[in-house]
Design an enzyme around this catalytic site. Structure first.
Site, PDB file in Angstrom:
ATOM      1  N   ASN A 317     -64.413 -16.759 -22.164  1.00 42.00           N
ATOM      2  CA  ASN A 317     -63.758 -15.649 -21.717  1.00 42.00           C
ATOM      3  C   ASN A 317     -65.134 -15.909 -20.656  1.00 42.00           C
ATOM      4  O   ASN A 317     -65.943 -14.505 -20.765  1.00 42.00           O
ATOM      5  CB  ASN A 317     -63.893 -14.467 -22.198  1.00 42.00           C
ATOM      6  CG  ASN A 317     -62.770 -13.146 -21.369  1.00 42.00           C
ATOM      7  OD1 ASN A 317     -61.272 -13.735 -20.994  1.00 42.00           O
ATOM      8  ND2 ASN A 317     -62.524 -11.992 -22.688  1.00 42.00           N
ATOM      9  N   HIS A 353     -60.286  -3.289 -24.260  1.00 43.11           N
ATOM     10  CA  HIS A 353     -58.697  -3.696 -25.104  1.00 43.11           C
ATOM     11  C   HIS A 353     -57.642  -3.100 -25.688  1.00 43.11           C
ATOM     12  O   HIS A 353     -56.623  -3.364 -26.103  1.00 43.11           O
ATOM     13  CB  HIS A 353     -59.297  -4.361 -26.083  1.00 43.11           C
ATOM     14  CG  HIS A 353     -59.999  -6.076 -25.844  1.00 43.11           C
ATOM     15  ND1 HIS A 353     -61.118  -6.148 -25.881  1.00 43.11           N
ATOM     16  CD2 HIS A 353     -59.332  -6.733 -25.442  1.00 43.11           C
ATOM     17  CE1 HIS A 353     -61.843  -6.956 -24.684  1.00 43.11           C
ATOM     18  NE2 HIS A 353     -60.174  -8.449 -24.848  1.00 43.11           N
TER      19      HIS A 353
END
Length: 474
Positions: A317, A353
């Site tokens: 990521n 998230h």
């Protein structure tokens, strides 16, 4: 994707949900869309290219989420108006940051379930970072150049983007649904044709795009095949608990890797589409060949050969990690403490998230793992004679094997709360592998580190006064 029954039949055949299959097909759609752009729109006036990206990006968004894609439209319009009204000052950044984060969290609150959700909040969370990053870049462009870091100088926007190019970046079809992140300056250079070696013609990037696509398909195939046997239900089963610890350790590592392959395959496929568009230009290598890895979101070689968790962080990521470093970690320099800045950056990631406790538990362990590894590296730095032992044969080989085994199994451990999300599930999975991460990472600063430091100090050669003084200075 327009025929729900057909999509349902296909999803059943490949063993995924209709929403997941729709998302996957939309990611693959980046390739024909890039070919159309290369053939009909590349080199055309900027406003025409912006319009193409807006229409196609919103189109694939609508095919996946219907009218809920209007959440993204509203966020983009609101954020742009904020830039118009406040002209890139601190208020503009603050409003853009808090409005988009709060809006996203409200979306999580009303739409999330106990499982991993594929709904409108998925592209929205990608969009949030891009909106906030652009606001910061516009703010930096209004600051004295001497006060900016080297990276901020490259990204700063001295002029407010037009509404067309702003929307073109936000809805860019190659990255709208799942990323990768990239700044307005890169988008502007791409539309202006600066990444082409021949003026007016698309860049020669088809081969690297297809190579990345092939790698992504390979990882997707591994995820699908191995995932049949090693999945969430398996590590929560009684048969898993009844295995020997060595088998459980190995299989939790396999499970963790397969869980990551889901993300890796999507990132590789979307990166390939972005390469084919030509937006990933990254200068030239030493041989003078153009590099097309400007939006690489995973470093496969480093990821697959990791011997410490920092290698995973550096290779996984990548664009989101760069974003957090640029717009969160470095902006917290005023705190005057690296651990506070790092902890705050991880807290931001957890909040970004969603609300599931698994996200927060995962990032807490990431902080503890990094603390342990940096502490261990500090111990070796202060004891070069001990470090030298690990560099001699056969200790160097044994050390490498031990570190590979350590990172392989404990990466699976760290993925448990992130993948399972709810406390009841990930605590059960923790118990299935004897709470090994809690025993190692949480006990490190309390028990292991002090003992190792005492032993290392006792075995150190007698130091001179100057050496002691230099150590204290460090």
């Amino acid at each position: 994707m327009e025929n729900p029954s057909l999509l349902g039949m296909l999803s059943k055949q490949v063993g995924v949900s209709p929403a997941a299959l729709s998302l996957l097909l939309s990611i693959f759609a980046g390739y024909p869309l890039s070919i159309i752009h290369r053939k009909f729109f590349y080199g055309k006036p900027a406003h025409i290219q912006h319009l193409y990206f807006i229409v196609t990006g919103l189109g694939i968004g609508y095919l996946n989420y219907g009218t809920e894609i209007l959440h993204a439209v509203f966020a983009v319009v609101f954020s742009y108006l904020t830039m118009v009204v406040f002209r890139g000052n601190e208020i503009c950044v603050a409003i853009t940051f808090f409005f988009n984060m709060i809006y996203l969290l409200i979306g999580y609150y009303y739409s999330s379930t106990l499982n991993y959700d594929i709904n409108w909040t998925m592209p929205q969370c990608v969009l949030v970072l891009r909106l906030i990053g652009t606001a910061f870049d516009y703010y930096d462009g209004n600051q004295p150049e001497g006060e900016l870091s080297a990276t901020s100088k490259k990204l700063a926007l001295t002029k407010r983007p037009s509404f067309g190019e702003y929307c073109g970046l936000m809805f860019f079809p190659g990255s709208f649904l799942v990323g990768p992140q990239f700044p307005m300056r890169r988008y502007q250079d791409f539309v202006a044709g600066k990444f082409s070696s021949t003026e007016g013609k698309p860049p020669n990037c088809i081969d690297p795009a297809l190579k990345r696509l092939g790698l992504g398909v390979m990882y997707l195939a591994i995820f699908q095949v191995v995932g049949i046997f090693v999945n969430d239900d398996f590590i929560l089963s009684e048969s898993f608990v009844e295995m020997s610890f060595i088998k459980r350790y190995f299989l939790i590592g396999v499970w963790g890797r397969i869980a990551l392959y889901k993300y890796i395959s999507c990132w590789l496929i979307t990166e390939g589409a972005c390469i084919m568009f030509g937006v990933t230009h990254n200068g030239k290598d030493e041989a003078g060949n153009i590099k097309w890895d400007g939006l690489a979101n995973v470093d496969i070689v480093r990821f697959e050969t990791a011997t410490e968790f920092n290698h995973y962080i550096q290779s996984f990521n990548i664009n989101t990690n760069h974003w957090v470093a640029q717009y969160v970690y470095k902006r917290l320099k005023f705190l005057g403490n690296r651990h506070l800045s790092q902890g705050s950056a991880l807290l931001f990631l957890a909040i970004w998230h969603g609300f599931h406790s698994g996200y927060y538990t995962c990032f807490i362990f990431e902080f503890m793992v990094m603390y342990m590894e940096k502490d261990w590296q500090g111990i070796l730095k202060k004891n070069p004679h001990v470090a030298a032992i690990f560099q001699k044969k056969p200790m160097d080989t044994l050390s490498y094997i031990a570190l590979r085994i350590y990172t392989f199994g404990f990466m699976g451990w760290c993925m448990i709360p992130f993948a399972l999300l709810t406390f009841s599930k990930y605590w059960q999975a923790y118990g299935a592998v004897n709470y090994m991460g809690i025993v190692l990472f949480l006990m490190w600063p309390i028990v292991y580190s002090p003992i190792i430091k005492i032993i290392a100090k006792a075995t150190r050669p007698k130091e001179t006064t100057s050496q002691v003084a230099r150590e204290h200075a460090e």
